[in-house]
Design a protein around this motif. Structure first.
Motif, short mmCIF file in Angstrom:
data_model
loop_
_atom_site.label_atom_id
_atom_site.label_comp_id
_atom_site.label_asym_id
_atom_site.label_seq_id
_atom_site.Cartn_x
_atom_site.Cartn_y
_atom_site.Cartn_z
N UNK A 95 0.83 -1.20 0.00
CA UNK A 95 0.00 0.00 0.00
C UNK A 95 0.87 1.25 0.00
N UNK A 96 0.47 2.22 -0.79
CA UNK A 96 1.22 3.47 -0.89
C UNK A 96 1.03 4.35 0.33
N UNK A 97 1.82 5.40 0.40
CA UNK A 97 1.78 6.33 1.53
C UNK A 97 0.42 6.94 1.76
N UNK A 98 -0.34 7.19 0.68
CA UNK A 98 -1.66 7.81 0.84
C UNK A 98 -2.61 6.89 1.62
N UNK A 99 -2.49 5.58 1.42
CA UNK A 99 -3.30 4.62 2.17
C UNK A 99 -2.88 4.61 3.64
N UNK A 100 -1.59 4.64 3.88
CA UNK A 100 -1.06 4.59 5.25
C UNK A 100 -1.52 5.83 6.03
N UNK A 101 -1.42 7.00 5.39
CA UNK A 101 -1.82 8.24 6.05
C UNK A 101 -3.31 8.26 6.36
N UNK A 102 -4.16 7.95 5.37
CA UNK A 102 -5.59 8.07 5.60
C UNK A 102 -6.17 6.94 6.44
N UNK A 103 -5.42 5.87 6.63
CA UNK A 103 -5.90 4.77 7.47
C UNK A 103 -5.46 4.94 8.91
N UNK A 104 -4.67 5.96 9.16
CA UNK A 104 -4.21 6.23 10.53
C UNK A 104 -3.46 5.05 11.10
N UNK A 105 -3.71 4.74 12.34
CA UNK A 105 -2.98 3.68 13.00
C UNK A 105 -3.47 2.27 12.69
N UNK A 106 -4.56 2.14 11.93
CA UNK A 106 -5.13 0.80 11.70
C UNK A 106 -4.21 -0.12 10.91
N UNK A 107 -3.21 0.43 10.24
CA UNK A 107 -2.30 -0.40 9.45
C UNK A 107 -0.96 -0.67 10.15
N UNK A 108 -0.67 0.06 11.21
CA UNK A 108 0.66 0.00 11.81
C UNK A 108 1.08 -1.41 12.22
N UNK A 109 0.20 -2.12 12.90
CA UNK A 109 0.56 -3.46 13.36
C UNK A 109 0.85 -4.39 12.18
#
Length: 167
Positions: A95-109
């Motif tokens: 996933x690109x940076x735009x997905x990481x930013x707009x998904x907030x912390x839900x992708x971190x783990x």
């Protein structure tokens, strides 16, 4: 080898017991081929469990899998919740940076399981962590447990984040 194995396995059509084969085999199959044995979401749950690094990050098949997964899961924009992240499994790493930013912390783990990141992904991860608007809270509130949960992201953290983490 996996591509060759898939040709042998599917010589007479898609076998009904395809789910019993190695998950990496699915990386070389399209969701429409799999449709005979299950839904596209089931296909991507299985693909998510596969070692996606069998395909190089730049491989057209890997990029196509991510696009098809996003379409199958009916993810309209760039925001991905934890349930969808879990279904995407290893594809989260693409996933690109735009997905990481707009998904907030839900992708971190999920992202902490990835082996490497592109520069725009690293920057997005730092932005999300710096915001403090994650289930982990701001770095100043992190514990040893938090660090173990996010251990795969530690190499991405810059000095300004690292110095906030309590000793």
């Amino acid at each position: 080898q996996l591509s060759c194995l898939l040709k042998m396995v599917t010589l007479h059509g898609i076998p009904k017991d395809l789910d019993s084969y190695p998950k990496e085999l699915l990386l070389f199959l399209s969701p429409s081929d799999y449709a005979a044995t299950g839904s596209c979401s089931q296909f991507f749950i299985n693909v998510g469990k596969a070692n996606v690094d069998v395909l190089p990050r730049e491989a057209p098949q890997r990029q196509q899998l991510l696009l098809e997964a996003l379409a199958c899961l009916k993810i309209p924009g760039t925001q991905i919740n934890e349930e969808n992240a879990e279904m995407l499994g290893g594809l989260v790493c693409d996933l690109g940076g735009e997905y990481i930013r707009s998904s907030g912390g839900s992708l971190l783990k999920d992202l902490s399981q990835c082996g490497s990141f592109l520069p725009d992904q690293e920057e997005a991860i730092r932005d999300v962590i710096s915001s403090g608007n994650t289930t982990f809270g701001p770095p100043a509130a992190w514990s040893a447990f938090t660090l173990s949960e996010l251990s795969g992201l530690i190499p991405v953290l810059d000095h300004s984040i690292l110095q906030q983490i309590p000793k």
